[in-house]
Enzyme design. Structure first.
Site, PDB file in Angstrom:
ATOM      1  N   SER A 256       0.788  -1.107   0.032  1.00  0.00           N
ATOM      2  CA  SER A 256      -0.133   0.028  -0.127  1.00  0.00           C
ATOM      3  C   SER A 256       0.971   1.254  -0.250  1.00  0.00           C
ATOM      4  O   SER A 256       1.875   1.347   0.556  1.00  0.00           O
ATOM      5  CB  SER A 256      -0.960   0.139   1.023  1.00  0.00           C
ATOM      6  OG  SER A 256      -1.480   1.196   1.337  1.00  0.00           O
ATOM      7  N   ASP A 257       0.497   2.256  -0.612  1.00  0.00           N
ATOM      8  CA  ASP A 257       0.995   3.663  -0.710  1.00  0.00           C
ATOM      9  C   ASP A 257       0.669   4.166   0.460  1.00  0.00           C
ATOM     10  O   ASP A 257      -0.606   4.420   0.735  1.00  0.00           O
ATOM     11  CB  ASP A 257       0.710   4.100  -1.939  1.00  0.00           C
ATOM     12  CG  ASP A 257       1.302   5.598  -1.928  1.00  0.00           C
ATOM     13  OD1 ASP A 257       2.327   6.053  -1.161  1.00  0.00           O
ATOM     14  OD2 ASP A 257       0.851   6.761  -2.840  1.00  0.00           O
ATOM     15  N   LYS A 258       1.643   4.712   1.299  1.00  0.00           N
ATOM     16  CA  LYS A 258       1.275   5.258   2.591  1.00  0.00           C
ATOM     17  C   LYS A 258       0.511   6.483   2.800  1.00  0.00           C
ATOM     18  O   LYS A 258      -0.576   6.673   3.566  1.00  0.00           O
ATOM     19  CB  LYS A 258       2.618   5.339   3.322  1.00  0.00           C
ATOM     20  CG  LYS A 258       3.487   6.265   3.216  1.00  0.00           C
ATOM     21  CD  LYS A 258       4.739   6.361   4.106  1.00  0.00           C
ATOM     22  CE  LYS A 258       5.569   7.468   3.591  1.00  0.00           C
ATOM     23  NZ  LYS A 258       4.970   8.945   3.798  1.00  0.00           N
ATOM     24  N   THR A 259       0.945   7.236   1.630  1.00  0.00           N
ATOM     25  CA  THR A 259       0.286   8.737   1.859  1.00  0.00           C
ATOM     26  C   THR A 259      -1.294   8.529   1.489  1.00  0.00           C
ATOM     27  O   THR A 259      -1.704   8.201   0.603  1.00  0.00           O
ATOM     28  CB  THR A 259       0.901   9.701   0.510  1.00  0.00           C
ATOM     29  OG1 THR A 259       2.174   9.637   0.911  1.00  0.00           O
ATOM     30  CG2 THR A 259       0.283  10.913   0.659  1.00  0.00           C
ATOM     31  N   THR A 261      -3.281   6.891   2.855  1.00  0.00           N
ATOM     32  CA  THR A 261      -3.841   5.526   3.319  1.00  0.00           C
ATOM     33  C   THR A 261      -3.558   5.437   4.963  1.00  0.00           C
ATOM     34  O   THR A 261      -4.277   4.844   5.514  1.00  0.00           O
ATOM     35  CB  THR A 261      -3.309   4.622   2.486  1.00  0.00           C
ATOM     36  OG1 THR A 261      -3.550   4.665   1.202  1.00  0.00           O
ATOM     37  CG2 THR A 261      -3.800   2.968   2.795  1.00  0.00           C
TER      38      THR A 261
END
Length: 482
Positions: A256-259, A261
């Site tokens: 998963s892309d952290k920004t 999320t």
């Protein structure tokens, strides 16, 4: 004869039960798909109501709303342009043409829903929404049932193959029994007529076909997948397709892309070099920047105008567990690009003397005759630019924060255009501000803005120093913008 009806009634009852269960499950599944599709299509749009910018669901847009769009946004409804800066729209979803269409206020002021703004920024008034919009009309003609999942398709194929095998076995059984009756003629069949024996053989063949076909297997899988989607929906996981449950069931790792999320989807300016002065803690400033007013004004002017983001007052939200209780987030709501919003937050903080960026944008008169012009961010140029028509001595408004003027170029002229604010002597100038990748902008600079407001030549040593600063910020996982 007295009990002969039992088998027939049992078969009819079984068929009735299977049909009812299948119909109910399909109905529930369609209702679930409709609710999931509505959630999937529910996106926020930026509108202006009563002079206040706010983000609302596209379902809440009504005719007469002023909608704001910029590059990358999907057009939420049909409308007529009120203002635009280099607006280009990808209308391939409607026309099939891959070439972007340039929009302006005279030749082509209409925007259609379902398209995407590929460049520029604009505001327009909504004239058609929902099913009455262009995209709504198209979607109403494209509605269709959901396709089966790969597992369901495989099970249907397997059931069909088993059915074919069962039919072959039934036919072989019928032929074998008739061969025994007509050719072998065993003594125990002498008292049985050919018709009755053929009827018995046919019933046995039909029984083999009915038993062989696993009509309940696809139904069981459908019910289990529908149940899985409902359970995942209760966990706030929206499953638009049943096939997603199969995919997620086989997943071993999730990337998963952290920004946005795993974070709040908010950004803050934490460090920076402003007018040749380094600030190591700007996350929560309490005092104004210690640089000359002239330098601060140039920085704030760039931040205010070279941006399309907005900051609106915080909203009051209801608690989920207590309808009467209220949650009041004192932080302002950031709308638009998060990097630009972070710069605006710094400009409106004590660091920038709590500047009024909205007044600067209004004075720049974007989209008006003789007014300023905005050049949206381009991945080729790696920057966003604005050319501002401003008084030589600056706007007579409360100062704000912006981008270093080492990235700006200025031209002076003697008279202002109609509607453009001027200073006492009436002299105006064009100032070009840039905001983008730090290393790209720095590569085009020949001068830099000093803390006293003067412009100095960018020497090789100074450039190397700034490059080291950019590398230092990048290695600290910071997004470096100039």
């Amino acid at each position: 004869p007295a009990t002969g009806y039992i088998e027939g009634v049992a078969i009819l009852t079984a068929v009735f039960i299977v049909a009812i269960v299948t119909a109910i499950n399909d109905y529930e599944k369609e209702r679930q798909f409709e609710s999931l599709s509505e959630e999937n299509d529910n996106v926020d749009a930026l509108v202006v109501r009563d002079g206040v910018s706010k983000q609302i669901s596209i379902r809440d847009i009504v005719i007469g709303d002023v909608v704001c769009i910029e590059a990358g946004d999907q057009i939420p409804c049909d409308g007529v342009l009120l203002s635009c800066d280099g607006l280009e729209i990808d209308e391939s979803a409607l026309t099939g043409e891959p070439i972007d269409v340039e929009k302006d206020l005279t030749r082509d002021p209409f925007v259609l829903s379902g398209c995407t703004a590929s460049a520029g920024a604009a505001t327009y008034v909504a004239i058609a929404v929902g099913r009455e919009s262009q995209w709504g009309v198209i979607k109403s003609h494209l509605e269709k049932e959901q396709d089966q999942t790969p597992l369901q398709e495989k099970l249907d194929d397997m059931a069909a193959m088993i059915g074919y095998v069962g039919m072959a076995a039934a036919l072989a059984t019928f032929v074998a029994m008739m061969f025994i009756k007509l050719v072998v003629r065993p003594p125990y069949l002498e008292d049985v007529t050919v018709f009755n024996y053929a009827l018995d053989a046919f019933i046995i063949g039909v029984t083999i076909v009915v038993v062989a076909v696993p009509e309940g297997l696809p139904l069981a899988v459908t019910i289990s997948l529908a149940y899985s989607t409902k359970k995942m929906l209760s966990d706030q996981n929206l499953i638009r397709h049943l096939a997603a449950c199969e995919t997620m069931g086989n997943a071993t790792n999730i990337c998963s892309d952290k920004t946005g999320t795993l974070t709040e989807n908010r950004m803050t300016v934490v460090r920076g070099v402003f007018a040749n002065k380094k600030f190591d803690d700007t996350a929560d400033p309490t005092v104004p920047a210690d640089i000359a007013p002239r330098a601060l004004d140039a920085i704030l002017q760039g931040i205010a105008t070279c941006s399309t983001a907005r900051i609106v007052p915080p909203e009051i939200a209801h608690r989920d567990d207590d309808p009467d209780g209220l949650i009041h987030d004192t932080r302002p709501v950031l709308i638009g690009n998060k990097t630009e919003a972070a710069l605006l937050s710094l400009a409106t903080s004590p660091f920038g003397n709590e500047d009024d960026y909205a007044s600067r944008r209004a004075a720049a008169q974007f989209g008006k005759s003789g007014g300023s012009r905005l050049f949206p961010f381009s991945s080729v140029r790696k920057r966003m630019s604005v050319i501002i028509n401003e008084p030589v001595n600056g706007f007579k408004s409360k100062p704000v924060a912006a981008i270093p003027s080492s990235t700006s170029k200025r031209l002076t002229r003697s008279s202002g255009a109609a509607g453009i604010p001027t200073t006492g002597d009436g002299k105006m100038r064009w100032t070009l501000y840039h905001k983008g990748a730090a290393e790209s902008v720095l590569g085009n600079c020949t001068t830099y803005l000093d803390s006293d407001g003067s412009t100095k030549k960018l020497t090789a040593a100074k450039k190397a120093e700034l490059e080291r600063t950019i590398k230092e910020y990048a290695t600290s996982a910071l997004r470096c913008v100039a």
